[in-house]
Design an enzyme around this catalytic site. Structure first.
Site, PDB file in Angstrom:
ATOM      1  N   CYS A 247       0.865  -1.190   0.000  1.00 57.19           N
ATOM      2  CA  CYS A 247       0.000   0.000   0.000  1.00 57.19           C
ATOM      3  C   CYS A 247       0.895   1.231   0.000  1.00 57.19           C
ATOM      4  O   CYS A 247       0.616   2.231  -0.666  1.00 57.19           O
ATOM      5  CB  CYS A 247      -0.874   0.047   1.247  1.00 57.19           C
ATOM      6  SG  CYS A 247      -1.835  -1.426   1.563  1.00 57.19           S
TER       7      CYS A 247
ATOM      8  N   HIS B 122       1.042   5.121  -1.407  1.00 52.82           N
ATOM      9  CA  HIS B 122       0.393   5.981  -0.406  1.00 52.82           C
ATOM     10  C   HIS B 122       1.315   6.472   0.705  1.00 52.82           C
ATOM     11  O   HIS B 122       0.865   6.667   1.822  1.00 52.82           O
ATOM     12  CB  HIS B 122      -0.803   5.249   0.207  1.00 52.82           C
ATOM     13  CG  HIS B 122      -1.973   5.129  -0.720  1.00 52.82           C
ATOM     14  ND1 HIS B 122      -2.720   6.214  -1.115  1.00 52.82           N
ATOM     15  CD2 HIS B 122      -2.531   4.057  -1.330  1.00 52.82           C
ATOM     16  CE1 HIS B 122      -3.693   5.803  -1.920  1.00 52.82           C
ATOM     17  NE2 HIS B 122      -3.592   4.502  -2.076  1.00 52.82           N
TER      18      HIS B 122
ATOM     19  N   ARG C 226     -13.220  -0.791  -1.908  1.00 52.55           N
ATOM     20  CA  ARG C 226     -12.038   0.031  -2.220  1.00 52.55           C
ATOM     21  C   ARG C 226     -10.744  -0.734  -1.896  1.00 52.55           C
ATOM     22  O   ARG C 226      -9.810  -0.772  -2.693  1.00 52.55           O
ATOM     23  CB  ARG C 226     -12.134   1.335  -1.430  1.00 52.55           C
ATOM     24  CG  ARG C 226     -10.955   2.279  -1.496  1.00 52.55           C
ATOM     25  CD  ARG C 226     -10.693   2.805  -2.875  1.00 52.55           C
ATOM     26  NE  ARG C 226      -9.768   1.952  -3.602  1.00 52.55           N
ATOM     27  CZ  ARG C 226      -9.451   2.094  -4.899  1.00 52.55           C
ATOM     28  NH1 ARG C 226     -10.000   3.045  -5.604  1.00 52.55           N
ATOM     29  NH2 ARG C 226      -8.616   1.280  -5.480  1.00 52.55           N
TER      30      ARG C 226
ATOM     31  N   CYS D 147      -7.645  -2.094  -4.243  1.00 54.21           N
ATOM     32  CA  CYS D 147      -6.229  -1.757  -4.028  1.00 54.21           C
ATOM     33  C   CYS D 147      -5.367  -3.018  -4.111  1.00 54.21           C
ATOM     34  O   CYS D 147      -4.305  -3.013  -4.722  1.00 54.21           O
ATOM     35  CB  CYS D 147      -6.026  -1.106  -2.661  1.00 54.21           C
ATOM     36  SG  CYS D 147      -6.569   0.611  -2.597  1.00 54.21           S
TER      37      CYS D 147
END
Lengths: 103, 265
Positions: free
Chosen positions: B174, B178, B222, B226
Protein backbone atom coordinates in the site's frame (compact mmCIF):
# COMPACT_ATOMS: atom_id res chain seq x y z
CA UNK A 1 -40.14 -1.81 -11.03
CA UNK A 2 -38.22 1.42 -11.15
CA UNK A 3 -36.59 2.73 -7.99
CA UNK A 4 -37.82 5.91 -6.34
CA UNK A 5 -36.45 9.35 -7.18
CA UNK A 6 -35.18 11.73 -4.58
CA UNK A 7 -36.85 15.09 -5.07
CA UNK A 8 -36.13 18.25 -3.16
CA UNK A 9 -38.17 21.39 -3.73
CA UNK A 10 -37.76 24.62 -1.83
CA UNK A 11 -39.63 27.90 -2.33
CA UNK A 12 -37.86 31.17 -1.68
CA UNK A 13 -38.95 34.69 -2.68
CA UNK A 14 -41.54 33.43 -5.14
CA UNK A 15 -39.17 31.06 -6.93
CA UNK A 16 -39.08 27.33 -6.36
CA UNK A 17 -35.85 25.44 -6.81
CA UNK A 18 -36.28 21.78 -7.62
CA UNK A 19 -33.55 19.15 -7.50
CA UNK A 20 -34.22 15.64 -8.70
CA UNK A 21 -32.04 12.57 -8.52
CA UNK A 22 -33.29 9.63 -10.57
CA UNK A 23 -32.21 6.01 -10.38
CA UNK A 24 -31.86 4.75 -13.94
CA UNK A 25 -29.26 2.73 -15.87
CA UNK A 26 -29.44 5.09 -18.90
CA UNK A 27 -27.94 2.41 -21.15
CA UNK A 28 -26.99 3.95 -24.51
CA UNK A 29 -27.37 0.89 -26.70
CA UNK A 30 -23.78 1.34 -27.91
CA UNK A 31 -22.04 -0.68 -25.21
CA UNK A 32 -21.16 -4.33 -25.32
CA UNK A 33 -21.13 -6.81 -22.48
CA UNK A 34 -18.25 -9.15 -21.63
CA UNK A 35 -19.35 -11.68 -24.26
CA UNK A 36 -19.43 -9.02 -26.98
CA UNK A 37 -23.19 -8.78 -27.29
CA UNK A 38 -24.78 -5.34 -27.50
CA UNK A 39 -26.45 -4.19 -24.32
CA UNK A 40 -29.91 -3.00 -25.42
CA UNK A 41 -30.64 0.70 -25.12
CA UNK A 42 -32.56 1.61 -22.01
CA UNK A 43 -32.90 5.27 -21.20
CA UNK A 44 -35.38 7.90 -20.07
CA UNK A 45 -37.05 9.60 -23.03
CA UNK A 46 -39.46 12.03 -21.42
CA UNK A 47 -39.69 13.81 -18.15
CA UNK A 48 -42.26 16.20 -16.78
CA UNK A 49 -42.64 18.15 -13.58
CA UNK A 50 -45.99 19.41 -12.30
CA UNK A 51 -46.74 21.97 -9.67
CA UNK A 52 -50.23 21.28 -8.29
CA UNK A 53 -51.07 19.53 -11.61
CA UNK A 54 -49.81 22.46 -13.68
CA UNK A 55 -46.97 21.55 -16.02
CA UNK A 56 -43.84 23.54 -15.14
CA UNK A 57 -41.17 21.56 -16.97
CA UNK A 58 -41.22 19.15 -19.86
CA UNK A 59 -38.01 17.61 -21.11
CA UNK A 60 -36.82 15.08 -23.63
CA UNK A 61 -33.94 12.91 -22.49
CA UNK A 62 -31.68 10.76 -24.60
CA UNK A 63 -28.85 8.24 -24.37
CA UNK A 64 -26.24 10.94 -23.75
CA UNK A 65 -27.59 11.62 -20.27
CA UNK A 66 -25.56 9.93 -17.52
CA UNK A 67 -26.53 6.98 -15.35
CA UNK A 68 -28.57 8.06 -12.31
CA UNK A 69 -29.35 11.51 -13.76
CA UNK A 70 -29.47 14.64 -11.65
CA UNK A 71 -31.71 17.51 -12.73
CA UNK A 72 -32.03 20.93 -11.12
CA UNK A 73 -34.33 23.72 -12.26
CA UNK A 74 -36.27 26.72 -10.98
CA UNK A 75 -39.74 27.95 -11.75
CA UNK A 76 -41.70 31.05 -10.81
CA UNK A 77 -44.32 30.47 -8.16
CA UNK A 78 -44.83 27.66 -5.74
CA UNK A 79 -45.40 27.95 -2.02
CA UNK A 80 -44.63 25.89 1.02
CA UNK A 81 -46.85 22.83 1.18
CA UNK A 82 -47.72 22.81 -2.53
CA UNK A 83 -47.40 19.54 -4.38
CA UNK A 84 -44.62 18.94 -6.83
CA UNK A 85 -44.66 15.77 -8.92
CA UNK A 86 -42.03 14.46 -11.31
CA UNK A 87 -42.67 11.71 -13.84
CA UNK A 88 -40.37 10.02 -16.29
CA UNK A 89 -40.97 7.51 -19.06
CA UNK A 90 -38.23 5.41 -20.64
CA UNK A 91 -37.87 3.78 -24.04
CA UNK A 92 -39.12 0.46 -22.68
CA UNK A 93 -42.33 2.09 -21.54
CA UNK A 94 -41.35 1.86 -17.90
CA UNK A 95 -42.40 4.86 -15.86
CA UNK A 96 -41.98 6.31 -12.42
CA UNK A 97 -43.72 9.15 -10.61
CA UNK A 98 -42.81 10.66 -7.29
CA UNK A 99 -44.31 13.54 -5.42
CA UNK A 100 -43.11 15.83 -2.66
CA UNK A 101 -44.38 18.84 -0.78
CA UNK A 102 -42.50 22.05 -1.43
CA UNK A 103 -40.47 23.02 1.61
CA UNK B 1 10.58 40.65 -33.62
CA UNK B 2 12.13 37.30 -33.20
CA UNK B 3 13.40 38.17 -29.77
CA UNK B 4 9.96 39.35 -28.75
CA UNK B 5 8.44 36.09 -29.89
CA UNK B 6 10.97 34.17 -27.86
CA UNK B 7 10.18 36.21 -24.79
CA UNK B 8 6.48 35.53 -25.20
CA UNK B 9 7.14 31.86 -25.72
CA UNK B 10 9.31 31.75 -22.63
CA UNK B 11 6.73 33.45 -20.45
CA UNK B 12 4.07 31.10 -21.77
CA UNK B 13 6.26 28.13 -21.02
CA UNK B 14 6.78 29.44 -17.52
CA UNK B 15 3.08 29.95 -17.04
CA UNK B 16 2.36 26.40 -18.07
CA UNK B 17 5.15 25.01 -15.97
CA UNK B 18 3.90 26.76 -12.83
CA UNK B 19 2.90 24.09 -10.31
CA UNK B 20 -0.25 26.01 -9.40
CA UNK B 21 -1.54 25.47 -12.90
CA UNK B 22 -0.88 21.76 -12.80
CA UNK B 23 -2.62 21.49 -9.43
CA UNK B 24 -5.67 23.37 -10.71
CA UNK B 25 -5.93 21.09 -13.69
CA UNK B 26 -6.04 18.08 -11.40
CA UNK B 27 -8.34 19.62 -8.88
CA UNK B 28 -11.38 17.42 -8.56
CA UNK B 29 -12.77 19.36 -5.61
CA UNK B 30 -14.66 21.88 -7.75
CA UNK B 31 -16.41 19.03 -9.54
CA UNK B 32 -17.12 17.34 -6.22
CA UNK B 33 -18.65 20.56 -4.94
CA UNK B 34 -20.95 20.76 -7.94
CA UNK B 35 -22.04 17.21 -7.36
CA UNK B 36 -22.50 17.54 -3.61
CA UNK B 37 -26.18 18.33 -4.07
CA UNK B 38 -26.85 15.44 -6.33
CA UNK B 39 -24.53 12.70 -5.16
CA UNK B 40 -26.18 9.57 -6.56
CA UNK B 41 -25.01 7.74 -3.43
CA UNK B 42 -28.26 9.11 -2.03
CA UNK B 43 -30.15 6.61 -4.13
CA UNK B 44 -28.26 3.83 -2.36
CA UNK B 45 -28.87 5.49 0.97
CA UNK B 46 -32.61 5.48 0.30
CA UNK B 47 -32.45 1.81 -0.58
CA UNK B 48 -30.40 1.13 2.55
CA UNK B 49 -32.83 2.95 4.80
CA UNK B 50 -35.65 0.83 3.48
CA UNK B 51 -33.61 -2.35 3.92
CA UNK B 52 -32.84 -1.35 7.52
CA UNK B 53 -36.58 -1.14 8.27
CA UNK B 54 -37.78 -4.07 6.18
CA UNK B 55 -38.35 -7.45 7.79
CA UNK B 56 -36.27 -9.91 5.77
CA UNK B 57 -34.45 -13.20 5.88
CA UNK B 58 -35.38 -16.58 7.39
CA UNK B 59 -36.16 -14.89 10.71
CA UNK B 60 -38.26 -12.21 9.01
CA UNK B 61 -36.79 -9.43 11.13
CA UNK B 62 -35.66 -5.86 10.55
CA UNK B 63 -32.24 -4.50 11.46
CA UNK B 64 -33.71 -1.93 13.83
CA UNK B 65 -32.24 -3.78 16.81
CA UNK B 66 -28.77 -3.88 15.27
CA UNK B 67 -26.14 -2.47 17.65
CA UNK B 68 -23.50 -0.58 15.71
CA UNK B 69 -21.68 0.37 18.90
CA UNK B 70 -23.86 3.16 20.24
CA UNK B 71 -26.70 0.93 21.40
CA UNK B 72 -29.39 -1.12 19.65
CA UNK B 73 -30.72 0.68 16.60
CA UNK B 74 -28.67 3.85 17.01
CA UNK B 75 -27.45 4.94 13.57
CA UNK B 76 -26.47 8.64 13.82
CA UNK B 77 -22.76 9.02 14.50
CA UNK B 78 -22.15 5.26 14.62
CA UNK B 79 -19.96 5.06 11.52
CA UNK B 80 -17.57 7.72 12.82
CA UNK B 81 -16.62 5.41 15.70
CA UNK B 82 -16.08 2.30 13.61
CA UNK B 83 -14.14 0.02 13.49
CA UNK B 84 -14.43 -0.76 17.18
CA UNK B 85 -14.11 -3.67 19.57
CA UNK B 86 -17.49 -5.23 20.32
CA UNK B 87 -17.89 -7.02 23.63
CA UNK B 88 -20.64 -9.36 22.34
CA UNK B 89 -18.46 -10.86 19.63
CA UNK B 90 -15.11 -10.07 21.33
CA UNK B 91 -13.90 -8.97 17.92
CA UNK B 92 -12.88 -5.80 16.19
CA UNK B 93 -15.47 -5.14 13.50
CA UNK B 94 -15.81 -2.53 10.81
CA UNK B 95 -19.18 -1.32 9.53
CA UNK B 96 -19.49 -4.04 6.91
CA UNK B 97 -18.60 -6.94 9.19
CA UNK B 98 -20.85 -5.57 11.94
CA UNK B 99 -23.81 -5.24 9.57
CA UNK B 100 -23.09 -8.73 8.31
CA UNK B 101 -23.17 -9.97 11.92
CA UNK B 102 -26.52 -8.22 12.47
CA UNK B 103 -27.95 -9.67 9.27
CA UNK B 104 -26.93 -13.14 10.42
CA UNK B 105 -28.02 -12.90 14.06
CA UNK B 106 -31.19 -10.85 13.63
CA UNK B 107 -32.39 -11.85 10.18
CA UNK B 108 -30.77 -15.26 9.76
CA UNK B 109 -29.04 -14.32 6.51
CA UNK B 110 -25.83 -16.40 6.54
CA UNK B 111 -22.63 -14.33 6.36
CA UNK B 112 -21.20 -16.95 4.01
CA UNK B 113 -23.59 -15.71 1.33
CA UNK B 114 -21.97 -12.28 1.51
CA UNK B 115 -18.37 -13.41 2.02
CA UNK B 116 -18.55 -15.79 -0.93
CA UNK B 117 -20.65 -13.42 -3.02
CA UNK B 118 -19.58 -10.78 -5.51
CA UNK B 119 -19.43 -7.01 -5.20
CA UNK B 120 -22.54 -5.20 -6.46
CA UNK B 121 -24.52 -8.46 -6.46
CA UNK B 122 -27.23 -9.99 -4.27
CA UNK B 123 -26.80 -9.74 -0.50
CA UNK B 124 -23.43 -8.00 -0.82
CA UNK B 125 -25.10 -5.24 -2.86
CA UNK B 126 -27.79 -4.95 -0.19
CA UNK B 127 -25.08 -4.69 2.45
CA UNK B 128 -23.49 -1.84 0.46
CA UNK B 129 -26.83 0.02 0.42
CA UNK B 130 -27.04 -0.41 4.20
CA UNK B 131 -23.51 0.99 4.46
CA UNK B 132 -24.61 4.02 2.43
CA UNK B 133 -27.51 4.55 4.82
CA UNK B 134 -25.40 4.27 7.98
CA UNK B 135 -22.45 6.44 6.85
CA UNK B 136 -24.75 9.21 5.60
CA UNK B 137 -25.86 9.61 9.21
CA UNK B 138 -22.26 10.27 10.25
CA UNK B 139 -21.58 12.81 7.51
CA UNK B 140 -19.62 15.76 8.90
CA UNK B 141 -18.83 13.92 12.14
CA UNK B 142 -15.29 13.76 13.40
CA UNK B 143 -13.59 10.41 13.01
CA UNK B 144 -13.36 9.13 16.57
CA UNK B 145 -12.27 5.54 16.92
CA UNK B 146 -11.27 4.22 20.31
CA UNK B 147 -7.89 2.52 20.15
CA UNK B 148 -7.63 1.80 23.88
CA UNK B 149 -8.76 -1.84 23.81
CA UNK B 150 -5.85 -4.31 23.44
CA UNK B 151 -7.54 -5.93 20.44
CA UNK B 152 -7.78 -2.54 18.74
CA UNK B 153 -4.09 -1.96 19.40
CA UNK B 154 -3.35 -5.35 17.95
CA UNK B 155 -5.41 -4.58 14.84
CA UNK B 156 -3.74 -1.19 14.42
CA UNK B 157 -0.31 -2.83 14.55
CA UNK B 158 -1.40 -5.51 12.09
CA UNK B 159 -2.82 -2.83 9.79
CA UNK B 160 0.42 -0.88 9.88
CA UNK B 161 2.34 -4.03 9.06
CA UNK B 162 0.00 -4.88 6.18
CA UNK B 163 0.30 -1.33 4.88
CA UNK B 164 4.07 -1.65 4.46
CA UNK B 165 4.08 -5.34 3.47
CA UNK B 166 5.40 -5.72 -0.06
CA UNK B 167 3.92 -8.64 -1.93
CA UNK B 168 2.65 -9.95 -5.25
CA UNK B 169 4.13 -10.14 -8.72
CA UNK B 170 5.06 -6.43 -8.65
CA UNK B 171 6.47 -6.43 -5.11
CA UNK B 172 3.96 -3.78 -4.15
CA UNK B 173 2.73 -2.52 -0.80
CA UNK B 174 0.00 0.00 0.00
CA UNK B 175 2.90 2.26 0.94
CA UNK B 176 4.29 2.09 -2.61
CA UNK B 177 1.58 4.50 -3.70
CA UNK B 178 0.39 5.98 -0.41
CA UNK B 179 3.49 7.11 1.49
CA UNK B 180 4.52 10.25 -0.40
CA UNK B 181 2.86 13.61 -0.95
CA UNK B 182 1.66 14.59 -4.41
CA UNK B 183 1.56 11.10 -5.89
CA UNK B 184 -1.13 10.28 -8.36
CA UNK B 185 -2.41 7.59 -10.70
CA UNK B 186 -3.28 9.40 -13.91
CA UNK B 187 -5.33 12.35 -12.68
CA UNK B 188 -6.36 10.85 -9.35
CA UNK B 189 -4.41 12.25 -6.45
CA UNK B 190 -3.38 9.65 -3.93
CA UNK B 191 -3.47 10.51 -0.24
CA UNK B 192 -0.31 10.04 1.79
CA UNK B 193 -1.72 7.65 4.36
CA UNK B 194 1.41 7.78 6.54
CA UNK B 195 0.29 11.28 7.58
CA UNK B 196 -2.87 12.02 9.59
CA UNK B 197 -4.25 14.39 6.88
CA UNK B 198 -3.74 11.77 4.21
CA UNK B 199 -5.23 8.97 6.28
CA UNK B 200 -8.24 11.17 7.03
CA UNK B 201 -8.60 12.08 3.35
CA UNK B 202 -8.70 8.40 2.46
CA UNK B 203 -10.76 7.04 5.33
CA UNK B 204 -13.07 10.05 5.48
CA UNK B 205 -14.07 10.06 1.81
CA UNK B 206 -14.98 6.40 1.29
CA UNK B 207 -17.56 4.85 0.89
CA UNK B 208 -18.20 6.81 -2.25
CA UNK B 209 -20.10 6.96 -5.51
CA UNK B 210 -17.77 6.58 -8.47
CA UNK B 211 -18.94 8.71 -11.35
CA UNK B 212 -16.79 6.95 -13.96
CA UNK B 213 -18.53 3.61 -13.52
CA UNK B 214 -21.74 4.72 -11.79
CA UNK B 215 -21.12 2.43 -8.86
CA UNK B 216 -21.30 2.87 -5.11
CA UNK B 217 -18.21 1.42 -3.43
CA UNK B 218 -17.81 0.61 0.24
CA UNK B 219 -14.41 0.71 1.95
CA UNK B 220 -14.22 -3.10 1.67
CA UNK B 221 -14.65 -2.73 -2.07
CA UNK B 222 -12.04 0.03 -2.22
CA UNK B 223 -9.50 -2.08 -0.30
CA UNK B 224 -10.21 -5.13 -2.42
CA UNK B 225 -9.49 -3.07 -5.53
CA UNK B 226 -6.23 -1.76 -4.03
CA UNK B 227 -5.12 -5.37 -3.58
CA UNK B 228 -6.14 -6.13 -7.14
CA UNK B 229 -4.17 -3.14 -8.42
CA UNK B 230 -1.15 -4.43 -6.52
CA UNK B 231 -1.58 -7.71 -8.45
CA UNK B 232 -1.67 -9.65 -5.24
CA UNK B 233 -4.07 -12.19 -3.74
CA UNK B 234 -7.63 -10.94 -3.26
CA UNK B 235 -8.44 -10.37 0.38
CA UNK B 236 -11.44 -12.26 1.75
CA UNK B 237 -14.43 -9.96 2.26
CA UNK B 238 -14.43 -8.48 5.79
CA UNK B 239 -11.36 -10.53 6.75
CA UNK B 240 -9.06 -9.40 9.56
CA UNK B 241 -6.49 -7.84 7.22
CA UNK B 242 -9.08 -5.54 5.65
CA UNK B 243 -10.39 -4.55 9.09
CA UNK B 244 -6.82 -4.05 10.34
CA UNK B 245 -6.03 -1.69 7.44
CA UNK B 246 -9.25 0.16 8.23
CA UNK B 247 -8.28 0.50 11.91
CA UNK B 248 -4.86 1.78 10.83
CA UNK B 249 -6.34 4.41 8.50
CA UNK B 250 -9.17 5.49 10.77
CA UNK B 251 -6.84 5.58 13.78
CA UNK B 252 -4.36 7.77 11.98
CA UNK B 253 -7.14 10.01 10.70
CA UNK B 254 -8.79 10.36 14.12
CA UNK B 255 -10.17 13.84 14.77
CA UNK B 256 -10.69 14.80 11.13
CA UNK B 257 -14.10 15.42 9.63
CA UNK B 258 -15.64 12.69 7.51
CA UNK B 259 -17.42 13.46 4.24
CA UNK B 260 -19.75 10.52 3.79
CA UNK B 261 -20.64 9.29 1.31
CA UNK B 262 -18.00 10.72 -1.01
CA UNK B 263 -18.03 11.36 -4.73
CA UNK B 264 -15.14 10.05 -6.79
CA UNK B 265 -14.07 10.26 -10.36
Amino acid sequence: MASPMRIRAAAKDGVTEVRVLMAHVMETGQRKDSSGALIPAHFITELSARHNDKLVLSAQFGPSVSTNPYLAFKFNGGAKGDKLAVTWVDNKGDTRSDEVQIA
Amino acid sequence: MRKQFKAVALSLALAFAAPAFAQDELNFDAYREMLADGNPAELYEMEGEELWRTARGPKNATLEQCDLGLGAGVVPGAAAQLPRHFADTDRVQDLESRLMYCMETLQGIPSEQIIKGKFLKDERAKLAALVAYVVTHSNGEKIAIDLSHPKMKEMYALGEKAFYYRTGAMDFACSSCHSQDGKRIRATQLPNITKPEGAAAGWGSWPAYRVSNSQFWTMQHRLWDCFRQQRTAEPIFASDVTIALSVFMAGKGNGAEAVWPGVKR
